[in-house]
Design a protein around this motif. Structure first.
Motif, short mmCIF file in Angstrom:
data_model
loop_
_atom_site.label_atom_id
_atom_site.label_comp_id
_atom_site.label_asym_id
_atom_site.label_seq_id
_atom_site.Cartn_x
_atom_site.Cartn_y
_atom_site.Cartn_z
N ASN A 85 6.32 4.33 0.05
CA ASN A 85 6.12 2.91 -0.29
C ASN A 85 4.64 2.55 -0.36
N TYR A 86 3.78 3.56 -0.55
CA TYR A 86 2.33 3.33 -0.49
C TYR A 86 1.90 2.28 -1.52
N LYS A 87 2.42 2.37 -2.74
CA LYS A 87 1.98 1.43 -3.79
C LYS A 87 2.32 -0.01 -3.37
N GLY A 101 0.88 0.79 6.19
CA GLY A 101 1.23 1.27 4.85
C GLY A 101 0.23 2.23 4.25
N THR A 102 -0.94 2.39 4.86
CA THR A 102 -1.93 3.32 4.30
C THR A 102 -1.99 4.57 5.17
N SER A 103 -2.73 5.56 4.70
CA SER A 103 -2.67 6.87 5.38
C SER A 103 -3.56 6.96 6.63
N ARG A 104 -4.55 6.14 6.70
CA ARG A 104 -5.58 6.25 7.77
C ARG A 104 -6.12 7.68 7.86
N MET A 105 -6.34 8.27 6.69
CA MET A 105 -6.94 9.62 6.64
C MET A 105 -8.45 9.55 6.49
N SER A 106 -9.01 8.32 6.35
CA SER A 106 -10.42 8.21 5.97
C SER A 106 -11.38 8.86 6.97
N ALA A 107 -11.10 8.73 8.27
CA ALA A 107 -12.02 9.35 9.25
C ALA A 107 -11.94 10.87 9.15
N THR A 150 -0.53 6.67 -6.96
CA THR A 150 -1.48 5.65 -6.48
C THR A 150 -2.45 6.27 -5.49
N TYR A 151 -1.94 7.15 -4.64
CA TYR A 151 -2.81 7.77 -3.63
C TYR A 151 -3.90 8.63 -4.30
N ARG A 152 -3.50 9.35 -5.35
CA ARG A 152 -4.48 10.17 -6.08
C ARG A 152 -5.61 9.28 -6.62
N THR A 153 -5.22 8.11 -7.12
CA THR A 153 -6.24 7.19 -7.66
C THR A 153 -7.20 6.74 -6.56
N GLU A 154 -6.70 6.55 -5.36
CA GLU A 154 -7.60 6.14 -4.26
C GLU A 154 -8.59 7.25 -3.95
N LEU A 155 -8.12 8.48 -4.00
CA LEU A 155 -9.06 9.60 -3.76
C LEU A 155 -10.09 9.68 -4.89
N HIS A 200 -8.66 -2.33 7.69
CA HIS A 200 -7.82 -2.17 6.49
C HIS A 200 -8.64 -2.50 5.23
N ASN A 201 -8.38 -1.78 4.14
CA ASN A 201 -9.18 -1.94 2.92
C ASN A 201 -9.17 -3.37 2.39
N ARG A 202 -8.02 -4.01 2.32
CA ARG A 202 -7.95 -5.37 1.79
C ARG A 202 -8.84 -6.30 2.63
N VAL A 203 -8.80 -6.07 3.94
CA VAL A 203 -9.56 -6.95 4.83
C VAL A 203 -11.06 -6.63 4.74
N ARG A 204 -11.39 -5.35 4.48
CA ARG A 204 -12.82 -5.02 4.26
C ARG A 204 -13.35 -5.86 3.10
N MET A 205 -12.52 -5.96 2.04
CA MET A 205 -12.98 -6.74 0.87
C MET A 205 -13.12 -8.22 1.23
N VAL A 225 -15.58 4.53 12.11
CA VAL A 225 -15.48 5.96 12.35
C VAL A 225 -15.46 6.71 11.01
N ASP A 226 -14.97 6.05 9.96
CA ASP A 226 -14.97 6.69 8.64
C ASP A 226 -16.24 6.34 7.85
N GLY A 227 -17.23 5.70 8.49
CA GLY A 227 -18.42 5.22 7.77
C GLY A 227 -19.02 6.30 6.88
N ASP A 228 -19.01 6.03 5.61
CA ASP A 228 -19.49 7.00 4.62
C ASP A 228 -20.43 6.25 3.69
N LEU A 229 -21.64 6.75 3.56
CA LEU A 229 -22.67 6.01 2.84
C LEU A 229 -22.23 5.61 1.43
N SER A 239 -19.07 5.41 -0.06
CA SER A 239 -17.94 4.46 -0.14
C SER A 239 -18.32 3.12 0.47
N ASN A 240 -19.10 3.15 1.53
CA ASN A 240 -19.42 1.90 2.21
C ASN A 240 -20.41 1.07 1.39
N GLN A 241 -21.53 1.67 1.02
CA GLN A 241 -22.55 0.86 0.33
C GLN A 241 -21.98 0.36 -1.01
P1 FAD Z 1 -5.74 4.88 2.06
O1 FAD Z 1 -5.29 3.62 1.37
O2 FAD Z 1 -4.69 5.67 2.71
O3 FAD Z 1 -6.53 5.73 0.97
C1 FAD Z 1 -6.60 7.14 0.99
C2 FAD Z 1 -8.02 7.60 0.91
O4 FAD Z 1 -8.58 7.24 -0.36
C3 FAD Z 1 -8.93 6.96 1.94
O5 FAD Z 1 -8.85 7.63 3.18
C4 FAD Z 1 -10.30 7.09 1.28
O6 FAD Z 1 -10.83 8.38 1.46
C5 FAD Z 1 -9.97 6.91 -0.19
N1 FAD Z 1 -10.16 5.51 -0.58
C6 FAD Z 1 -9.25 4.52 -0.59
N2 FAD Z 1 -9.79 3.37 -1.07
C7 FAD Z 1 -11.08 3.65 -1.34
C8 FAD Z 1 -12.17 2.88 -1.87
N3 FAD Z 1 -12.03 1.61 -2.21
N4 FAD Z 1 -13.37 3.47 -1.99
C9 FAD Z 1 -13.54 4.78 -1.66
N5 FAD Z 1 -12.55 5.56 -1.17
C10 FAD Z 1 -11.34 5.01 -1.03
N6 FAD Z 1 -14.09 4.06 2.88
C11 FAD Z 1 -14.60 5.05 3.64
O7 FAD Z 1 -14.03 6.15 3.68
N7 FAD Z 1 -15.77 4.87 4.34
C12 FAD Z 1 -16.43 3.68 4.34
O8 FAD Z 1 -17.48 3.57 4.99
C13 FAD Z 1 -15.88 2.61 3.57
N8 FAD Z 1 -16.48 1.39 3.58
C14 FAD Z 1 -15.95 0.37 2.81
C15 FAD Z 1 -16.60 -0.88 2.78
C16 FAD Z 1 -16.09 -1.91 2.01
C17 FAD Z 1 -16.81 -3.25 1.98
C18 FAD Z 1 -14.92 -1.71 1.25
C19 FAD Z 1 -14.35 -2.82 0.42
C20 FAD Z 1 -14.27 -0.48 1.27
C21 FAD Z 1 -14.77 0.58 2.04
N9 FAD Z 1 -14.13 1.85 2.10
C22 FAD Z 1 -14.67 2.84 2.84
C23 FAD Z 1 -12.94 2.12 1.28
C24 FAD Z 1 -11.58 1.86 1.96
O9 FAD Z 1 -11.58 0.60 2.57
C25 FAD Z 1 -11.22 2.92 3.00
O10 FAD Z 1 -11.38 4.23 2.44
C26 FAD Z 1 -9.78 2.78 3.45
O11 FAD Z 1 -9.57 1.52 4.03
C27 FAD Z 1 -9.47 3.88 4.47
O12 FAD Z 1 -8.19 3.72 5.01
P2 FAD Z 1 -7.02 4.73 4.64
O13 FAD Z 1 -7.45 6.13 4.87
O14 FAD Z 1 -5.79 4.25 5.35
O15 FAD Z 1 -6.88 4.47 3.08
#
Ligand code: FAD
Length: 455
Positions: A215-217, A227-233, A259-264, A331-336, A362-366, A368-370
């Motif tokens: 149900n990821y989409k 609903g998300t993977s929390r694989m980012s760290a 959808t997940y592939r598109t996030e990667l 969460h990504n939506r809340v980051r936005m 913990v997933d801080g990545d230059l 994706s973050n910047q």
């Molecule tokens: P899932 O929804 O399960 O996504 C799977 C994977 O896809 C993620 O683990 C990540 O590697 C990648 N991904 C998903 N969305 C994005 C995106 N928008 N940009 C780049 N990669 C994405 N992601 C980071 O990994 N490190 C960061 O420092 C970071 N800072 C962010 C700052 C802001 C202001 C915003 C809007 C987004 C940021 N993101 C960052 C992207 C995204 O919010 C996180 O990757 C995501 O919330 C991680 O949770 P998840 O693994 O459950 O995501």
């Protein structure tokens, strides 16, 4: 040099599976030294949660290696050549680092190594930055065409590596190298963190594949659901390679895997943007934004502090900022939403907010973050149009319709039922702050300032 061992220098690739640098080391000979360098330039800006997670990943790696991870402290260009000399190594093997600091550091190390070969292979991405270009060789500035060419370009199968790809040498076998240290104890950290290391990453991924992926989409934009993977760290620290995830996704069909592939692909896109424009780690991608007016002074400072603590009086913003402190993740939506609030309601420069994120995530990545920040602030590639200003109340009502997310992180609002939790000022609960700004007014201020630089 025949028979001389290699050094495998781990950085943001803290795993043994799907690790191309192990293959190139094995090509040179059976024996290798596993090395990690504690580099103060990277350690100093990290907050406690980030450091604790990294140290735990290092301990997990050391345990996979049977206690054979050599950890040293110092400047890599000084200590890596000394480690190579101490073991008589003929080559040093790394995963390519594509970030601005890592590229410069690796050039310095390569030079300092002299006759010892420095072998870069693979990268932390499915497709190494710089490989996906337009037909004329120019980099993409917009995500959707990038992602199409990225998918067509494809990626290799996971590299077949494990702990036994090479024979790991006893770190005490070297002579005259830098002092070996233990992985430092975790700094005091109240955040609740995911289990660290490669095994934990793979286990966590398995349970995502069996559950939320279906149900990821539908669920990925709902912060109240898991609903998300929390694989980012795990991806950030390289406990798993994205290719491993993509190979598993390829065996499944449906809108979840697609959808997940598109996030990667977003992750690879931002790495590509930073690779071509390394200065955008600190500067606006669109230089017109250099002229935008920011708020400064004591009121602006107070608002910055309220945002950091999650005390703005806007529930979805406060929940997000408190989740960041409680879990080192948001969460990504809340980051936005919180980033938009920072740039367009508080009129503060995106890089200050990005720095706070980098300290605590913990997933801080230059990359994706910047670029996540620049996208939201409007100064980045493929950015949200400047006139799109998120309304934090309606965003909350739309994406956290039952209010569960807010109540989880903002205890002052725990007694406010349903979606009413997004408008607490109607009946202000004790201890919860009044909104620090008037959104309708600040939205207009932002539109005026943005409109001036767009002219
Ligand atoms: P899932 O929804 O399960 O996504 C799977 C994977 O896809 C993620 O683990 C990540 O590697 C990648 N991904 C998903 N969305 C994005 C995106 N928008 N940009 C780049 N990669 C994405 N992601 C980071 O990994 N490190 C960061 O420092 C970071 N800072 C962010 C700052 C802001 C202001 C915003 C809007 C987004 C940021 N993101 C960052 C992207 C995204 O919010 C996180 O990757 C995501 O919330 C991680 O949770 P998840 O693994 O459950 O995501």
């Amino acid at each position: 040099m025949a028979d001389s061992p290699s050094v495998v220098w781990f950085r943001r690739d803290l795993r043994l599976g799907d690790h191309p640098a192990l293959l190139t080391a094995a090509d040179r000979g059976p024996r290798a030294v596993a090395l990690f360098v504690l580099d103060d330039a990277l350690r100093a800006p990290s907050g406690a949660a980030r450091l604790a997670f990294m140290y735990r990943c290092l301990r997990a790696l050391d345990s996979q290696l049977g206690g054979r991870l050599l950890v040293v402290r110092g400047k890599p260009e000084e200590v890596v050549p000394r480690v190579a000399a101490a073991f008589g190594a003929g080559s040093v093997h790394v995963s390519t680092d594509c970030g601005p600091y890592g590229r410069g550091r690796d050039e310095r190390v390569e030079k300092a190594l002299g006759d010892v070969e420095f072998v870069r292979s693979g990268s932390p991405y499915a497709v190494t930055p710089g490989r996906v270009t337009k037909e004329d060789g120019e980099p993409f500035k917009v995500f959707t065409p990038f992602s199409r060419v990225w998918a067509r370009h494809g990626w290799r199968e996971p590299a077949d590596t494990s702990v036994s790809t090479v024979e790991w040498m006893d770190p005490a076998a070297g002579t005259g190298g830098p002092e070996a240290i233990r992985v430092p104890d975790d700094p005091r950290c109240d955040a609740s963190l995911p289990e660290a290391g490669e095994e934990a990453a793979l286990e966590h991924w398995e349970s995502f594949l069996e559950g939320p992926l279906h149900n990821y989409k539908r669920d990925r934009d709902k912060p109240g659901r898991d609903g998300t993977s929390r694989m980012s760290a795990y991806l950030r620290w390289g406990c798993v390679h994205p290719r491993t995830l993509l190979a598993d996704l390829a065996e499944r069909s449906g809108d979840g895997p697609d959808t997940y592939r598109t996030e990667l692909a977003w992750r690879d896109f931002y790495a590509d943007v930073l690779w071509h424009r390394p200065e955008t780690a600190r500067r606006n991608h669109n230089p017109r934004f250099d002229q935008i007016q920011y708020d400064t002074g004591p009121d602006a400072d107070d608002r910055f502090t309220a945002w950091c603590k999650g005390e703005t009086g806007f529930p979805i913003v406060d929940a997000g900022m408190r989740q960041l402190l409680a879990e080192g993740w948001m969460h990504n939506r809340v980051r936005m939403i919180v980033a938009s609030f920072f740039a367009k309601d508080l009129h503060l420069p995106w890089w200050l907010g990005a720095r706070h994120f980098m300290t605590h995530l913990v997933d801080g990545d230059l990359a994706s973050n910047q670029h996540g920040w620049q996208w939201t602030a409007g100064s980045g590639t493929d950015a949200a149009p400047y006139f799109r200003v998120f309304n934090p109340v309606t965003q909350g009502e739309k994406f956290d319709p039952e209010g569960d997310y807010v109540r989880r992180y903002v205890p002052e609002l725990a007694g406010v039922p349903g979606k009413k939790v997004h408008q607490p000022q109607d009946q202000p609960p004790k201890g919860y702050p009044a909104p620090i700004v008037d959104h309708a007014h600040e939205r207009q201020v932002a539109l005026n300032r943005y409109g001036r630089i767009k002219a």
